[in-house]
Design a protein around this motif. Sequence first.
Motif, PDB file in Angstrom:
ATOM      1  N   PRO A  89       0.801  -1.228   0.000  1.00 32.64           N
ATOM      2  CA  PRO A  89       0.000   0.000   0.000  1.00 32.64           C
ATOM      3  C   PRO A  89       0.835   1.280   0.000  1.00 32.64           C
ATOM      4  CG  PRO A  89      -0.477  -1.346   1.949  1.00 32.64           C
ATOM      5  CD  PRO A  89       0.548  -2.064   1.156  1.00 32.64           C
ATOM      6  N   GLU A  90       2.065   1.211   0.463  1.00 28.96           N
ATOM      7  CA  GLU A  90       2.917   2.401   0.470  1.00 28.96           C
ATOM      8  C   GLU A  90       3.490   2.702  -0.908  1.00 28.96           C
ATOM      9  OE1 GLU A  90       5.854   1.699   3.443  1.00 28.96           O
ATOM     10  OE2 GLU A  90       4.497   2.220   5.074  1.00 28.96           O
ATOM     11  N   CYS A  91       3.667   1.673  -1.719  1.00 28.70           N
ATOM     12  CA  CYS A  91       4.236   1.891  -3.058  1.00 28.70           C
ATOM     13  C   CYS A  91       3.721   0.834  -4.035  1.00 28.70           C
ATOM     14  CB  CYS A  91       5.756   1.885  -3.009  1.00 28.70           C
ATOM     15  SG  CYS A  91       6.483   0.386  -2.335  1.00 28.70           S
ATOM     16  N   PRO A  92       2.438   0.893  -4.368  1.00 33.63           N
ATOM     17  CA  PRO A  92       1.905  -0.124  -5.288  1.00 33.63           C
ATOM     18  C   PRO A  92       2.491   0.025  -6.687  1.00 33.63           C
ATOM     19  CG  PRO A  92       0.289   1.580  -4.911  1.00 33.63           C
ATOM     20  CD  PRO A  92       1.430   1.862  -3.985  1.00 33.63           C
ATOM     21  N   LYS A  93       2.627  -1.090  -7.338  1.00 36.93           N
ATOM     22  CA  LYS A  93       3.153  -1.091  -8.698  1.00 36.93           C
ATOM     23  C   LYS A  93       2.051  -0.645  -9.654  1.00 36.93           C
ATOM     24  CE  LYS A  93       5.744  -4.026 -11.823  1.00 36.93           C
ATOM     25  NZ  LYS A  93       6.388  -5.332 -11.996  1.00 36.93           N
ATOM     26  N   LEU A  94       2.393   0.284 -10.540  1.00 34.77           N
ATOM     27  CA  LEU A  94       1.423   0.755 -11.524  1.00 34.77           C
ATOM     28  C   LEU A  94       1.154  -0.327 -12.557  1.00 34.77           C
ATOM     29  CD1 LEU A  94       2.534   4.395 -12.377  1.00 34.77           C
ATOM     30  CD2 LEU A  94       0.600   3.694 -11.012  1.00 34.77           C
ATOM     31  N   ARG A  95      -0.107  -0.440 -12.932  1.00 37.62           N
ATOM     32  CA  ARG A  95      -0.482  -1.340 -14.023  1.00 37.62           C
ATOM     33  C   ARG A  95      -0.739  -0.491 -15.260  1.00 37.62           C
ATOM     34  NH1 ARG A  95      -5.476  -3.718 -11.096  1.00 37.62           N
ATOM     35  NH2 ARG A  95      -5.603  -1.507 -10.786  1.00 37.62           N
ATOM     36  N   LYS A  96      -0.997  -1.140 -16.376  1.00 33.33           N
ATOM     37  CA  LYS A  96      -1.214  -0.393 -17.622  1.00 33.33           C
ATOM     38  C   LYS A  96      -2.407   0.543 -17.519  1.00 33.33           C
ATOM     39  CE  LYS A  96       1.024  -3.507 -20.820  1.00 33.33           C
ATOM     40  NZ  LYS A  96       0.919  -4.319 -22.022  1.00 33.33           N
ATOM     41  N   GLN A  97      -3.486   0.093 -16.881  1.00 29.30           N
ATOM     42  CA  GLN A  97      -4.653   0.966 -16.749  1.00 29.30           C
ATOM     43  C   GLN A  97      -4.393   2.096 -15.752  1.00 29.30           C
ATOM     44  OE1 GLN A  97      -4.656  -2.349 -16.295  1.00 29.30           O
ATOM     45  NE2 GLN A  97      -5.901  -2.980 -14.573  1.00 29.30           N
ATOM     46  N   ASP A  98      -3.467   1.894 -14.814  1.00 25.59           N
ATOM     47  CA  ASP A  98      -3.112   2.957 -13.874  1.00 25.59           C
ATOM     48  C   ASP A  98      -2.249   4.028 -14.534  1.00 25.59           C
ATOM     49  OD1 ASP A  98      -4.427   1.567 -11.847  1.00 25.59           O
ATOM     50  OD2 ASP A  98      -2.608   0.500 -11.244  1.00 25.59           O
ATOM     51  N   LEU A  99      -1.540   3.648 -15.583  1.00 20.72           N
ATOM     52  CA  LEU A  99      -0.671   4.596 -16.277  1.00 20.72           C
ATOM     53  C   LEU A  99      -1.482   5.755 -16.851  1.00 20.72           C
ATOM     54  CD1 LEU A  99       2.200   5.250 -17.214  1.00 20.72           C
ATOM     55  CD2 LEU A  99       1.759   3.882 -19.254  1.00 20.72           C
ATOM     56  N   ARG A 100      -2.649   5.459 -17.379  1.00 17.52           N
ATOM     57  CA  ARG A 100      -3.517   6.509 -17.924  1.00 17.52           C
ATOM     58  C   ARG A 100      -3.967   7.456 -16.810  1.00 17.52           C
ATOM     59  NH1 ARG A 100      -7.796   3.729 -20.432  1.00 17.52           N
ATOM     60  NH2 ARG A 100      -6.420   3.415 -22.189  1.00 17.52           N
ATOM     61  N   LYS A 101      -4.335   6.908 -15.652  1.00 18.72           N
ATOM     62  CA  LYS A 101      -4.738   7.743 -14.518  1.00 18.72           C
ATOM     63  C   LYS A 101      -3.572   8.605 -14.041  1.00 18.72           C
ATOM     64  CE  LYS A 101      -8.096   4.440 -12.711  1.00 18.72           C
ATOM     65  NZ  LYS A 101      -8.399   3.548 -11.580  1.00 18.72           N
ATOM     66  N   PHE A 102      -2.387   8.007 -14.004  1.00 18.48           N
ATOM     67  CA  PHE A 102      -1.201   8.747 -13.578  1.00 18.48           C
ATOM     68  C   PHE A 102      -0.936   9.924 -14.515  1.00 18.48           C
ATOM     69  CE2 PHE A 102       3.398   9.411 -14.033  1.00 18.48           C
ATOM     70  CZ  PHE A 102       3.703   9.829 -12.749  1.00 18.48           C
ATOM     71  N   LYS A 103      -1.019   9.675 -15.814  1.00 16.92           N
ATOM     72  CA  LYS A 103      -0.769  10.742 -16.786  1.00 16.92           C
ATOM     73  C   LYS A 103      -1.810  11.854 -16.668  1.00 16.92           C
ATOM     74  CE  LYS A 103       1.775   8.207 -20.297  1.00 16.92           C
ATOM     75  NZ  LYS A 103       1.804   7.808 -21.708  1.00 16.92           N
ATOM     76  N   LYS A 104      -3.075  11.486 -16.425  1.00 16.66           N
ATOM     77  CA  LYS A 104      -4.116  12.500 -16.246  1.00 16.66           C
ATOM     78  C   LYS A 104      -3.848  13.324 -14.992  1.00 16.66           C
ATOM     79  CE  LYS A 104      -7.990  10.304 -18.611  1.00 16.66           C
ATOM     80  NZ  LYS A 104      -9.336   9.718 -18.462  1.00 16.66           N
ATOM     81  N   THR A 105      -3.414  12.661 -13.935  1.00 16.28           N
ATOM     82  CA  THR A 105      -3.118  13.359 -12.691  1.00 16.28           C
ATOM     83  C   THR A 105      -1.958  14.328 -12.877  1.00 16.28           C
ATOM     84  OG1 THR A 105      -3.876  11.432 -11.441  1.00 16.28           O
ATOM     85  CG2 THR A 105      -2.523  13.030 -10.261  1.00 16.28           C
ATOM     86  N   VAL A 106      -0.922  13.888 -13.566  1.00 14.94           N
ATOM     87  CA  VAL A 106       0.226  14.760 -13.827  1.00 14.94           C
ATOM     88  C   VAL A 106      -0.199  15.946 -14.688  1.00 14.94           C
ATOM     89  CG1 VAL A 106       2.441  14.878 -15.039  1.00 14.94           C
ATOM     90  CG2 VAL A 106       1.970  12.969 -13.514  1.00 14.94           C
TER      91      VAL A 106
END
Length: 143
Positions: A89-106
Amino acid sequence: MWPLIFIVIFIILMSTYTIMKKTNTKQIELDDLNTLYQCTSCGKLHRKYQEELQSLIDLTYSTPSICPRCHQPADLYIGEYFDWMKTNPECPKLRKQDLRKFKKTVKKARQLEKELQNLDAFLHYYHPVNKNKNSSDRDGKLL
């Protein structure tokens, strides 16, 4: 007839190459963001994407390979990898679908930063810093 067959085969090969290139590029980006670091001070694990998010949120956090928790230097984790590290929970590994969320957040964070800069420039324009602090208005009050 043969030229048409060659053209169709060429188009199929080029489209396959393009799709594979995009897939590989995303996987390389995902692997880079999932790079695991271990803090030399507190011993906690964190990932590179957490550093990037922290640098967008905290303006004082700008140096790479710094622990987002205690702001001490962190080294690349070279120890043994366990299954729990993927879902920690402190450092979950990003999955492919999480990459899109990460990019939107950035993208949203950068837009907010740009809006903040625009607002600061606007406020500075309408409320310039008074260079002469001893000047007074007509009533004798200091500005």
